[in-house]
Design an enzyme around this catalytic site. Structure first.
Site, PDB file in Angstrom:
ATOM      1  N   ASP A 488      75.895  59.206 -40.004  1.00  0.00           N
ATOM      2  CA  ASP A 488      77.213  59.442 -40.599  1.00  0.00           C
ATOM      3  C   ASP A 488      77.922  60.599 -39.880  1.00  0.00           C
ATOM      4  O   ASP A 488      77.292  61.382 -39.160  1.00  0.00           O
ATOM      5  CB  ASP A 488      77.014  59.795 -42.085  1.00  0.00           C
ATOM      6  CG  ASP A 488      78.187  59.376 -42.958  1.00  0.00           C
ATOM      7  OD1 ASP A 488      79.278  59.144 -42.412  1.00  0.00           O
ATOM      8  OD2 ASP A 488      78.000  59.299 -44.193  1.00  0.00           O
ATOM      9  N   ASP A 557      84.422  52.923 -46.456  1.00  0.00           N
ATOM     10  CA  ASP A 557      83.851  53.339 -47.740  1.00  0.00           C
ATOM     11  C   ASP A 557      84.479  52.566 -48.887  1.00  0.00           C
ATOM     12  O   ASP A 557      84.034  52.670 -50.024  1.00  0.00           O
ATOM     13  CB  ASP A 557      84.086  54.839 -47.964  1.00  0.00           C
ATOM     14  CG  ASP A 557      82.946  55.667 -47.405  1.00  0.00           C
ATOM     15  OD1 ASP A 557      81.955  55.079 -46.941  1.00  0.00           O
ATOM     16  OD2 ASP A 557      83.050  56.904 -47.417  1.00  0.00           O
TER      17      ASP A 557
HETATM   18  C1  DGJ Z   1      80.169  58.694 -46.262  1.00  0.00           C
HETATM   19  C2  DGJ Z   1      79.667  57.293 -46.038  1.00  0.00           C
HETATM   20  O1  DGJ Z   1      80.687  56.484 -45.557  1.00  0.00           O
HETATM   21  C3  DGJ Z   1      79.071  56.765 -47.322  1.00  0.00           C
HETATM   22  O2  DGJ Z   1      78.674  55.440 -47.155  1.00  0.00           O
HETATM   23  C4  DGJ Z   1      77.912  57.637 -47.704  1.00  0.00           C
HETATM   24  O3  DGJ Z   1      76.899  57.521 -46.765  1.00  0.00           O
HETATM   25  C5  DGJ Z   1      78.379  59.072 -47.822  1.00  0.00           C
HETATM   26  N1  DGJ Z   1      79.055  59.520 -46.667  1.00  0.00           N
HETATM   27  C6  DGJ Z   1      77.203  59.979 -48.089  1.00  0.00           C
HETATM   28  O4  DGJ Z   1      77.564  61.288 -48.108  1.00  0.00           O
END
Ligand code: DGJ
Length: 748
Positions: A488, A557
């Site tokens: 991430d 997300d």
């Molecule tokens: C952002 C990501 O896009 C989410 O899927 C998740 O992993 C969160 N971060 C976790 O902090």
């Protein structure tokens, strides 16, 4: 007459009388200033063509060595006919359509290359010195004879996919350092009556939204200056439809381009008065004047181009095929279905929460469990987003048995195991940030702003590269059962600064991403088979540079199935479905509050790499049964999603429905997805989808998936490809949030 006389006396008389004005003392005698012009050797006029199965990129070299671009479009079997081609504009204030224009010479539009030399001069004029062709590669050599700077234009032709990939190699052949202030990967000249540009905009939870506009006589600049998270608000890619004001999936000329670079980027589309369209694409030069010592080279990232004579659908398919066969780290490898812990547990879990989720995932037929954020940090436990990033030891208060226990548990249930990391970052509340403040990106004397309560590490620094590699390596060592890493990256760069780069701060943006790629190369050498997802707060790092190293992306997300139609449609214009993580989440949706039927959510997620991201315990027995059924059927035809050719049948932007299909290369199988998004009276009542990509002569059995009663009168029957393409396929999807998936198999 009187006036003329006075003027003559005023000019002539003082010189006759040798009168020197009082304030103009004669300077000491100097050698006369002689302006010598460096001679450019004449060359043999010639044509250079980069050919694919259906397209040609043709350049022409004139006798003075000027390299011009004559054509990018339909295949010309005999490109030598372009030898004397003229666009009619070449004159003493216009050098014509240069193939890679530099700032200097007669060129006064936006250049591809800009260089500042040691003496402060900024002119470069490139002349042809030779060309080499080997295999699919053509390298055109150019030189500035005044400074000995050389430029190689490298073109790679992927014939079967109708894709041409180009990059540029700049070599400082002079004896002094120079500074590059502009360095496009490629320059393209198109020639059409008018240009319809399609590009992408977005935001967190709303990536890859489609924007369309006619280009005018000015410059349209697409760009990102965020350092990282280079695709959150736009994407380094576009499509241009030629000679039209209408988007078409199936007809007309379309040129599509995508830059393979994960840092700051710039794509400028400039339509000068000639009506040509100049496109220069590459790393963004803003705050990135790049020093090049004598004898050093600078290699730009790749720019990927395709031309289609059959509309945007073909352009996307060309890019997808090229990506699967030649660009993506994992090719079209099928990645497992999964349950991700994030939306189901967030930061609140203990071992039992996870093992229960694993049990449920196995029970529903999923193939992997991914433990997301929250498993690490002991002095600063990661129980929210304000602490712990950077301290990658497992939090034994949450999982006393350790990560290996959970990973092995997943394996014992027949599931693969994945785990989340965000190695480029540190929370201020972490041992890492406190112990290594010199590793943070920050500018002396200025506020180091946090974003999502975190700072960013300086990947231009080799010590930080070692650390980031170590985060991955050490995480993999937590258990031999780790199969997948979700990587991430949740913030962008602000107030950039690197203590490592000293006075060469302007290297930062480029060296950071090159540092990231170096780390990824080391990771891939050591862990060639681990599946690595590229996530950046959703889809903020979706580009063909990152995809050389990562197996898949987390597209957004936003897991709301309605919004996903738009995000996934936009993504599909440039990127293949095999890389697109798409998850079924709970309702009301956590990002939007929307409530959509579970069937709709599955049907949307099944058009990418299917996953689930919820607490399975919240599903009713009926929902569980539906989930089992959808997962089972998906697994039976998902190879079509990963390897098939995409045909978009209806755009979510155009009316009431979104529909798409994937067809196997041999046209023997296909899967069709259709979604009703809104109700607009008669328009919605009986949509007709003209299926595409099928063999008209073959007969296909069409079977709706995951339902007891089909929404189409023809369910289970056999129809010709011709009938299905002509408009015979009209499933009754007339209520918003209804959806259907049909599987097609040709009779033998
Ligand atoms: C952002 C990501 O896009 C989410 O899927 C998740 O992993 C969160 N971060 C976790 O902090």
């Amino acid at each position: 007459m009187r006036k003329l006389l006075i003027l003559t006396i005023a000019i002539v008389l003082p010189s006759l009388l040798c009168i020197t004005p009082l304030d103009a003392k004669k300077p000491p005698r100097k050698k006369a200033y002689v302006h010598t012009v460096v001679e450019i050797p004449a060359v043999e006029p010639q044509v250079i063509a980069v050919q694919t199965a259906n397209s040609s990129l043709v350049m022409q070299v004139d006798g003075k060595g000027v390299l011009r671009m004559c054509h990018y479009g339909a295949l010309v079997q005999d490109p030598s006919q372009f030898l004397s081609y003229s666009d009619g504009y070449i004159c003493d204030n216009d050098p014509g359509p240069l193939a890679y224009p530099s700032a200097g010479g007669m060129f006064t539009w936006r250049p591809a290359l800009e260089v500042r030399y040691a003496d402060g001069s900024c002119n470069t004029e490139l002349y042809f010195t030779g060309c080499e062709v080997s295999g699919r590669k053509t390298v055109v050599h150019l030189k500035d004879y005044v400074t000995a700077l050389t430029v190689d234009l490298v073109y790679e032709a992927f014939a079967d996919e109708d894709v041409i990939v180009s990059h540029t190699e700049i070599y400082n052949g002079s004896k002094q350092a120079v500074t590059l202030t502009g360095f496009a990967s490629s320059y393209m000249v198109l020639n059409a009556r008018e240009y319809l540009l399609t590009h992408f905009h977005g935001w967190w939870a709303g990536e890859m939204q489609v924007d369309r506009e006619m280009l005018g006589h000015d410059t349209k600049v697409l760009e990102s200056r965020r350092g990282v998270q280079n695709t959150q608000i736009n994407n380094p890619s576009f499509l241009v439809s030629l000679n039209t004001r209408e988007w078409s999936e199936t007809s007309g000329e379309v040129v599509a381009g995508a830059l393979a670079w994960s840092g700051n980027w710039q794509i400028a589309l400039e339509q000068p008065q000639t009506g040509l369209l100049n496109i220069s694409a590459g790393m963004h030069p803003a705050s990135s004047a790049y020093p090049l010592k004598a004898g050093e080279s600078f290699i730009t990232p790749d720019m990927i181009y395709t031309w289609s004579g059959n509309g945007a659908g073909q352009a996307s398919r060309n890019l997808h095929r090229y990506a699967r066969r030649h660009r993506l780290y994992g090719g079209s490898k099928v990645n497992p279905t999964l349950l991700n812990s994030w939306e189901g547990a967030y930061f609140s879990f203990k071992t039992k929460t996870l093992t229960d989720m694993i049990d449920d995932a196995a029970d529903m037929g999923l193939e992997m469990f991914v433990l997301d954020d929250g498993w690490f940090g002991s002095d600063y436990p990661r129980n929210g987003d304000a602490a712990g990033l950077g301290d990658w030891e497992p939090n034994l208060k949450k999982i006393p048995e350790g990560i290996d226990y959970v990973a092995s548990y997943a394996h014992s249930k027949g599931l693969k195991f994945g785990i989340w990391i965000e190695p480029e970052m540190a929370n201020p509340e972490s041992n890492l940030a406190k112990q290594h403040p010199e590793w943070l990106v920050q500018s002396p004397g200025r506020e180091n702003y946090t974003r999502r309560n975190q700072w960013i590490l300086d990947l231009s620094n080799p010590a930080v590269q070692d650390f980031v590699f170590g985060v991955f390596d050490n995480t993999m060592k937590l258990s031999p059962s780790i199969d997948y890493i979700k990587w991430d990256c949740n913030r962008l760069v602000m107030n950039f600064g690197s203590s490592y780069l000293g006075e060469e701060q302007e290297r930062f943006y480029i060296d950071y991403i090159q540092g990231l790629y170096k780390v990824m190369r080391r990771i891939r050498e050591r862990y060639p088979d681990v599946i690595v997802q590229c996530c950046s707060a959703g889809g903020a790092r979706v580009d063909y540079g990152a995809l050389q190293w990562f197996d898949e992306i987390w597209a957004s997300d936003n897991s709301d199935a309605i919004c996903r139609n738009y995000i996934q449609y936009g993504t599909s214009l440039i990127y293949p479905a095999c890389i697109m993580g798409a998850h079924v989440s709970t309702v009301p949706n956590h990002q939007t509050g929307n409530i959509t039927p579970l069937k709709f959510r599955f049907d949307v997620a099944c058009s990418g790499r299917l996953g689930m991201e919820l607490q399975p315990k919240t599903l009713s027995p009926d929902d569980r049964a539906l989930a089992d059924r959808c997962i089972r059927s998906y697994k039976s035809w998902r190879d079509l999603v990963f390897e098939g050719d995409l045909y978009r049948l209806a755009s979510p932007y155009d009316g009431t429905h979104y529909a798409l299909m994937y067809v196997s290369e041999d046209k023997s199988r296909a899967v069709v997805f259709a979604y009703c998004l809104k109700y607009i009276t008669g328009l919605t009542a009986s949509p007709v989808f003209k299926l595409d990509g099928l063999d008209p002569a073959r007969r296909y059995r069409v079977t709706e998936q995951n339902v007891d009663a089909s929404c189409w009168w023809g369910d289970g029957q056999v129809f010709s490809g011709e009938f299905l393409a002509a408009g015979g396929f009209n499933p009754r999807l007339n209520r918003p949030l209804t959806s259907a998936v049909f599987y097609l198999e040709a009779e033998r």
